[in-house]
Enzyme design. Structure first.
Site, PDB file in Angstrom:
ATOM      1  CG  HIS A 128      -1.853  -1.104   1.606  1.00 15.29           C
ATOM      2  ND1 HIS A 128      -2.932  -1.464   0.900  1.00 15.29           N
ATOM      3  CD2 HIS A 128      -1.528  -2.256   2.475  1.00 15.29           C
ATOM      4  CE1 HIS A 128      -3.330  -2.752   1.180  1.00 15.29           C
ATOM      5  NE2 HIS A 128      -2.554  -3.229   2.105  1.00 15.29           N
TER       6      HIS A 128
HETATM    7  O1  RIB Z   1      -4.737  -0.197   4.737  1.00 17.36           O
HETATM    8  C1  RIB Z   1      -3.201  -0.138   4.478  1.00 17.36           C
HETATM    9  C2  RIB Z   1      -2.910   0.638   5.337  1.00 17.36           C
HETATM   10  O2  RIB Z   1      -3.161   0.498   6.681  1.00 17.36           O
HETATM   11  C3  RIB Z   1      -0.989   0.899   5.102  1.00 17.36           C
HETATM   12  O3  RIB Z   1      -0.852   2.528   5.395  1.00 17.36           O
HETATM   13  C4  RIB Z   1      -0.668   0.286   6.334  1.00 17.36           C
HETATM   14  O4  RIB Z   1       0.547   0.477   6.828  1.00 17.36           O
HETATM   15  C5  RIB Z   1      -1.844   0.376   7.237  1.00 17.36           C
HETATM   16  O5  RIB Z   1      -1.253   1.491   8.058  1.00 17.36           O
END
Ligand code: RIB
Ligand code: CA
Length: 325
Positions: free
Chosen positions: A255
């Site tokens: 992500h």
């Molecule tokens: O949903 C994914 C996000 O949530 C990313 O930033 C991961 O590190 C968590 O913080």
């Protein structure tokens, strides 16, 4: 590993690109750690500071992890500690994914560099005011710090070229059926940020879940045979084990690194202008980002929302950046 302080050669894809000054607000977190390393290895980014927030783990752990990762990367940028809890809702963490430490079973050496500040919001306000030109804020954790910054210091808004947010989703969530973790962890903060009038790019689950660090990716990273690549492949292995056990999926979604990659390579994703608002009163829908295509509600668009991704280009970007260490 380049000697500390030595200029790194630009990667083939980065030659000729202007250098962009960025601040990273994060909650390391395995994918946050990889995002910091991607930024540190990108010749076209100058990371001016890393601020931490409670999210994947407590702010004490996310701050300690950020200091360790910045030291591992030899980035030398300030690290500052931010909010220890959301604006309103009870805290929520993601230890089941990122481990009790927040970095799986990592054994990174402790950093000897002291925190640059204990109050990230005030430090960000002061730092942004000193910037000669507007900068990009990359927010890859819950938006508590960002909301507090924009509410307490509205005068910094012109200092922000844009805010790149890893968060939200047009489709299903990952922490509830409707909500993505970063938004769900502080929906009120997210609502404030989307309404603040600062240009936003939203890099949500719709694209980030299409870049998963499977075994073949992890092996390619490990083959770089550096201290950094050894740590990254270890983190991604424990991340993959967690998502397999929890969700039956293969490979942890990167992500946060994808959000950073959109700064160095905007063409790695495609964006559409939308009006985005956040549900803060719903029960089942609490923390949902409701993304309206322009014109549906009469609201002017307030964000560019990522709708498509080029996974092959992203993996090249990530490997190129990690190869710099
Ligand atoms: O949903 C994914 C996000 O949530 C990313 O930033 C991961 O590190 C968590 O913080
Ligand atoms: Ca994160």
């Amino acid at each position: 590993m380049t000697a500390a302080g030595m200029a790194r050669e630009a990667t083939p894809r980065e030659e000729g690109r202007a250098v962009t000054n960025v601040y990273i607000d994060c909650d390391p977190g395995i994918d946050d750690a990889v995002a910091i390393l991607l930024a540190g290895g990108s010749k076209s980014l100058n990371v001016r500071g890393v601020s931490t927030v409670a999210g994947n783990q407590t702010v004490e752990k996310t701050t300690d992890n950020a200091r360790r990762v910045v030291a591992l990367a030899g980035m030398g940028c300030p690290v500052v500690r931010g909010a220890s809890q959301p604006l309103l809702r009870p805290p929520v963490h993601a230890g089941e994914v990122h481990g009790d430490s927040g970095l799986g079973d990592s054994h990174l050496p402790a950093s000897r560099t002291p925190l640059a500040a204990e109050n990230a919001v005030a430090w960000l306000a002061e730092s942004l005011q000193r910037e000669p030109d507007p900068v990009i804020l990359v927010a890859i954790g819950p938006l508590t710090n960002v909301a507090l910054l924009l509410a307490a210091f509205p005068e910094v808004k012109p200092r922000l070229r844009e805010i790149v947010i890893m968060g939200g989703a047009m489709g299903p969530g990952n922490i509830t059926p409707c909500a993505e973790f970063n938004i769900y962890a502080d929906p009120e903060a997210a609502k404030m940020v989307f309404r603040a009038g600062v240009p936003i790019r939203m890099v949500g689950l719709d694209v980030t879940q299409k870049v998963r660090a499977t075994r073949s990716v992890i092996d390619k990273i490990r083959s770089l045979r550096s201290d950094v690549s050894e740590h990254v492949s270890g983190w991604l292995t424990s991340y993959a084990d967690a998502v397999r056990a929890l969700h039956g999926e293969e490979g942890g979604a990167l992500h946060d690194p994808l959000a950073v990659a959109t700064v160095t390579h905007p063409d790695v994703v495609t964006f559409e202008e939308m009006y985005v608002d956040v549900e803060t009163r719903g029960g089942l829908t609490y923390g949902q980002t409701v993304c309206h295509p322009a014109g549906l509600t009469g609201h002017a668009p307030n964000a560019k929302v990522a709708v498509g991704v080029r996974p092959d280009l992203f993996w090249d970007i990530l490997i190129d950046a990690l190869r710099q260490y």
